[in-house]
Write an enzyme that holds these catalytic residues in place. Structure first.
Site, PDB file in Angstrom:
ATOM      1  N   CYS A 100      51.750  21.588 -25.997  1.00 46.71           N
ATOM      2  CA  CYS A 100      52.112  20.247 -25.555  1.00 46.71           C
ATOM      3  C   CYS A 100      51.370  19.177 -26.359  1.00 46.71           C
ATOM      4  O   CYS A 100      51.807  18.831 -27.444  1.00 46.71           O
ATOM      5  CB  CYS A 100      51.879  20.107 -24.065  1.00 46.71           C
ATOM      6  SG  CYS A 100      52.537  18.607 -23.386  1.00 46.71           S
ATOM      7  N   HIS A 211      54.776  24.468 -21.561  1.00 44.65           N
ATOM      8  CA  HIS A 211      53.503  24.988 -21.048  1.00 44.65           C
ATOM      9  C   HIS A 211      53.662  26.452 -20.615  1.00 44.65           C
ATOM     10  O   HIS A 211      53.842  26.744 -19.436  1.00 44.65           O
ATOM     11  CB  HIS A 211      53.039  24.153 -19.852  1.00 44.65           C
ATOM     12  CG  HIS A 211      52.517  22.809 -20.215  1.00 44.65           C
ATOM     13  ND1 HIS A 211      51.213  22.598 -20.613  1.00 44.65           N
ATOM     14  CD2 HIS A 211      53.119  21.592 -20.271  1.00 44.65           C
ATOM     15  CE1 HIS A 211      51.032  21.314 -20.878  1.00 44.65           C
ATOM     16  NE2 HIS A 211      52.168  20.687 -20.676  1.00 44.65           N
ATOM     17  N   GLU A 213      51.465  28.504 -20.240  1.00 42.68           N
ATOM     18  CA  GLU A 213      50.311  28.890 -19.419  1.00 42.68           C
ATOM     19  C   GLU A 213      50.445  28.440 -17.962  1.00 42.68           C
ATOM     20  O   GLU A 213      49.738  28.948 -17.084  1.00 42.68           O
ATOM     21  CB  GLU A 213      49.023  28.306 -20.025  1.00 42.68           C
ATOM     22  CG  GLU A 213      48.728  26.843 -19.713  1.00 42.68           C
ATOM     23  CD  GLU A 213      49.539  25.830 -20.486  1.00 42.68           C
ATOM     24  OE1 GLU A 213      49.243  24.623 -20.374  1.00 42.68           O
ATOM     25  OE2 GLU A 213      50.495  26.218 -21.201  1.00 42.68           O
TER      26      GLU A 213
END
Length: 266
Positions: A100, A211, A213
């Protein structure tokens, strides 16, 4: 098992109380996704001015740049210092994964005026900026939720050994984007809303707009924070929450993709 390798997370955001309590901070979120047995993982809170010593950079096998609340096209002291560090890592051909904000950073020396912003690993953005690309506010506005991205044919070939599908779902939460790639960079994935969802620069740097994660509960927490700060409207927040149950992010595939790139297993 991990061969004693050493990695560093360059933390570009302050941890919220929720993420600290649930995951041990964003550092813990990345370590949970990327770390393997036998490896050492350090964190540098670059947004607070904490950077690795220049003479220690060579000790690391790879670096991960996290998302951020800041604009990748900003000129805060720490952002400019991070750009300089990324240029150094590029010269050393160190593995860098930008998420990002990390995806969006541009090269302030090569670009005099603001033109572009990319929302990755915004790490994808800061990486794009550091390498000479252009980042800026996304014309289409916020991109929040679970988005389907399409891998390019060359990316599918690169990841063929991982048996990664040609389309992947990933959690997104950004309003900046990479508008123009650095020279010699390659688009690896796109979505209907964002033209550069992933890019690769050589064999050592990769930026991701989304994202991989994140978990859905982290995204729900972020939606509430954006709402509280009046960044988004009540009606949009309700719509986002209603849509969250419809699609699951491909977390296992993203984990394989990110770890394989960062650790040179492609």
């Amino acid at each position: 098992m991990g061969g004693g390798k050493r990695f560093a997370v360059l933390l570009c955001a302050e941890d919220s109380d929720y993420v600290k309590k649930r995951y041990g901070g964003y550092y813990g979120v990345f370590v949970e996704m990327l770390a393997e047995e036998g490896e050492t993982w350090d964190v540098f809170r670059v947004a607070s001015g904490h950077f690795p010593d220049e003479d220690k950079i060579g000790d690391y096998d790879g670096f991960v740049i996290t998302g951020s609340c800041n604009d990748a096209h900003g000129n805060d002291v720490w952002i400019c210092k991070l750009i300089a560090l990324l240029k150094k890592l590029d010269s050393l051909k160190k593995k860098v994964l930008g998420i990002c904000f990390g995806h969006q950073l541009r090269n302030s020396q090569l670009e005099i005026s603001y033109v572009i912003n990319l929302n990755l690993f915004l790490a994808n953005s800061i990486l794009g900026r550091a390498l000479g690309g252009k980042t800026g506010r996304a014309i289409s506005g916020w991109d929040i939720g679970v988005t389907t991205i399409h891998l390019s044919s060359s990316s599918s070939k690169l990841f063929s050994s991982l048996k990664i599908p040609a389309t992947l779902s990933v959690i997104e939460c950004h309003r900046d984007e990479v508008r123009e790639l650095p020279l010699k960079a390659e688009v690896m994935a796109w979505s209907e809303k964002t033209g550069v969802e992933m890019f690769r620069y050589g064999d050592h740097m990769m930026g991701i707009q989304g994202h991989p994660e994140y978990t859905k509960d982290i995204l729900l927490h972020l939606i509430d924070r954006l709402l509280q700060r009046s960044f988004i409207a009540d009606s949009y927040a309700d719509e986002l929450k209603a849509n969250l149950g419809k699609v699951e992010p491909d977390k296992d595939a993203w984990k394989k993709l990110c770890t394989s790139f960062l650790k040179g297993r492609l």
